[in-house]
Design a protein around this motif. Structure first.
Motif, PDB file in Angstrom:
ATOM      1  N   HIS A 137       0.761  -1.185   0.132  1.00 49.02           N
ATOM      2  CA  HIS A 137      -0.239   0.068   0.139  1.00 49.02           C
ATOM      3  C   HIS A 137       0.771   1.174  -0.097  1.00 49.02           C
ATOM      4  O   HIS A 137       1.473   1.291   1.198  1.00 49.02           O
ATOM      5  N   HIS A 139       1.535   5.370  -2.338  1.00 51.81           N
ATOM      6  CA  HIS A 139       1.188   6.320  -3.341  1.00 51.81           C
ATOM      7  C   HIS A 139       2.249   7.051  -4.119  1.00 51.81           C
ATOM      8  O   HIS A 139       2.470   8.269  -3.935  1.00 51.81           O
ATOM      9  N   HIS A 144      -5.212   6.110  -5.442  1.00 49.82           N
ATOM     10  CA  HIS A 144      -6.560   6.162  -4.945  1.00 49.82           C
ATOM     11  C   HIS A 144      -7.481   6.251  -6.184  1.00 49.82           C
ATOM     12  O   HIS A 144      -7.426   6.691  -6.970  1.00 49.82           O
ATOM     13  N   GLU A 176      -5.941   1.487  -4.651  1.00 49.10           N
ATOM     14  CA  GLU A 176      -6.818   1.503  -3.324  1.00 49.10           C
ATOM     15  C   GLU A 176      -8.095   2.032  -3.693  1.00 49.10           C
ATOM     16  O   GLU A 176      -8.279   3.252  -3.885  1.00 49.10           O
ATOM     17  N   HIS A 183      -6.174   0.080   6.668  1.00 50.18           N
ATOM     18  CA  HIS A 183      -6.147   0.881   7.803  1.00 50.18           C
ATOM     19  C   HIS A 183      -7.477   1.064   8.526  1.00 50.18           C
ATOM     20  O   HIS A 183      -7.925   2.247   8.855  1.00 50.18           O
ATOM     21  N   ASP A 241       1.380   2.953   3.526  1.00 51.13           N
ATOM     22  CA  ASP A 241       0.532   3.897   2.786  1.00 51.13           C
ATOM     23  C   ASP A 241       1.284   5.190   2.623  1.00 51.13           C
ATOM     24  O   ASP A 241       0.684   6.375   2.900  1.00 51.13           O
ATOM     25  N   HIS A 286       2.946   8.549   1.248  1.00 48.50           N
ATOM     26  CA  HIS A 286       2.428   9.494   0.211  1.00 48.50           C
ATOM     27  C   HIS A 286       3.303  10.358  -0.260  1.00 48.50           C
ATOM     28  O   HIS A 286       3.228  10.786  -1.295  1.00 48.50           O
TER      29      HIS A 286
HETATM   30 FE   LIG Z   1      -3.775   4.892   0.938  1.00 50.16          FE
END
Ligand SMILES: [Fe+2]
Length: 244
Positions: free
Chosen positions: A8, A10, A45, A80, A134, A192, A194
């Motif tokens: 996961h 981005h 996303h 995601e 999450h 996650d 970013h």
């Molecule tokens: Fe995410």
């Protein structure tokens, strides 16, 4: 430390709130590799108001192909999904985490979890397996942690954020995240990541998890819960970089 599998992140520019440029994405990938990640899934996303149009898909795949050979780790593509009713009419194979039978989807940060259950059922009905991102950060689960037990009870994989475990999102997600791991409800930790101020790192969380959970922590980070064989992947990427 590692090798880790991170399902996961981005790191591929896609017009969302992740990496804004190829240079940003490369920096995130290389930093992840330095911190022990061997296989990194880029998961742009899919928001209710920012979906995967043909044009967006083309652009993000182009960006992904530019990043992949230079990433310094094995970069794979996924998405995601934020639950939205139109997704229930789509074939979820489009959104699979590359090389697996999994689809990453989140519990929305606010509001009830009803559509989360519907989307996970839809994914399962297509012969795929949902990975629920999450839960410890979301209103529905913070208000009623039994929702997480219900999701796990359906046989779905729960993924806790590394940043929850390190306390970045405050004491409540931290405490909930750890309790999900300790109770065996969540079986995967992912970054996650970013941006450079919120990078795709797993090593700090792994260190803490080893202290708290012992040897059993390894399976939360090595891809085994997702059916990803990190050893094979490393071998494959080394062979590829030798031009074999
Ligand atoms: Fe995410």
């Amino acid at each position: 430390m590692g090798p880790f599998v991170d399902c996961h992140s981005h790191v591929v520019p896609s017009g969302d709130d992740g990496a804004a440029t190829i240079a940003d994405g490369l920096a995130l990938c290389r930093s992840a590799a330095e911190h022990g990640t061997a296989v990194l899934f880029a998961t742009p996303h899919i928001w209710p108001y920012f979906t995967l149009t043909a044009q967006r898909e083309q652009e993000l795949r182009d960006a992904f192909e530019r990043l992949r050979p230079r990433a310094g780790l094995e970069l794979r593509l996924g998405y995601e999904l934020t639950p939205a009713r139109p997704l229930l009419a789509e074939d979820p194979h489009r959104y699979v985490l590359e090389g697996t039978d999994r689809v990453l989807m989140e519990v929305p940060f606010t509001g009830p979890a009803d559509l989360t259950f519907e989307l996970a059922e839809h994914i399962e009905a297509a012969g795929l397996r949902p990975v629920i991102a999450h839960p410890e950060r979301t209103e529905a689960v913070l208000d009623d942690p039994s929702v997480a037990a219900e999701l796990a009870g359906r046989g779905w994989t729960l993924q806790v954020n590394a940043t929850s475990l390190t306390g970045r999102h405050g004491p409540e997600p931290e405490q909930l995240g750890w309790s999900f791991l300790e109770d065996g409800l969540a079986t995967v930790v992912a970054s996650d990541g970013h941006r450079t101020t919120r990078p795709a790192h797993l090593d700090d969380a792994y260190r803490l998890a080893r202290e708290r959970l012992g040897e059993g922590a390894i399976s939360l980070f090595d891809g085994s819960a997702l059916g990803v064989d990190v050893t094979q992947s490393q071998t494959a990427s080394r062979a590829a970089s030798r031009g074999a």
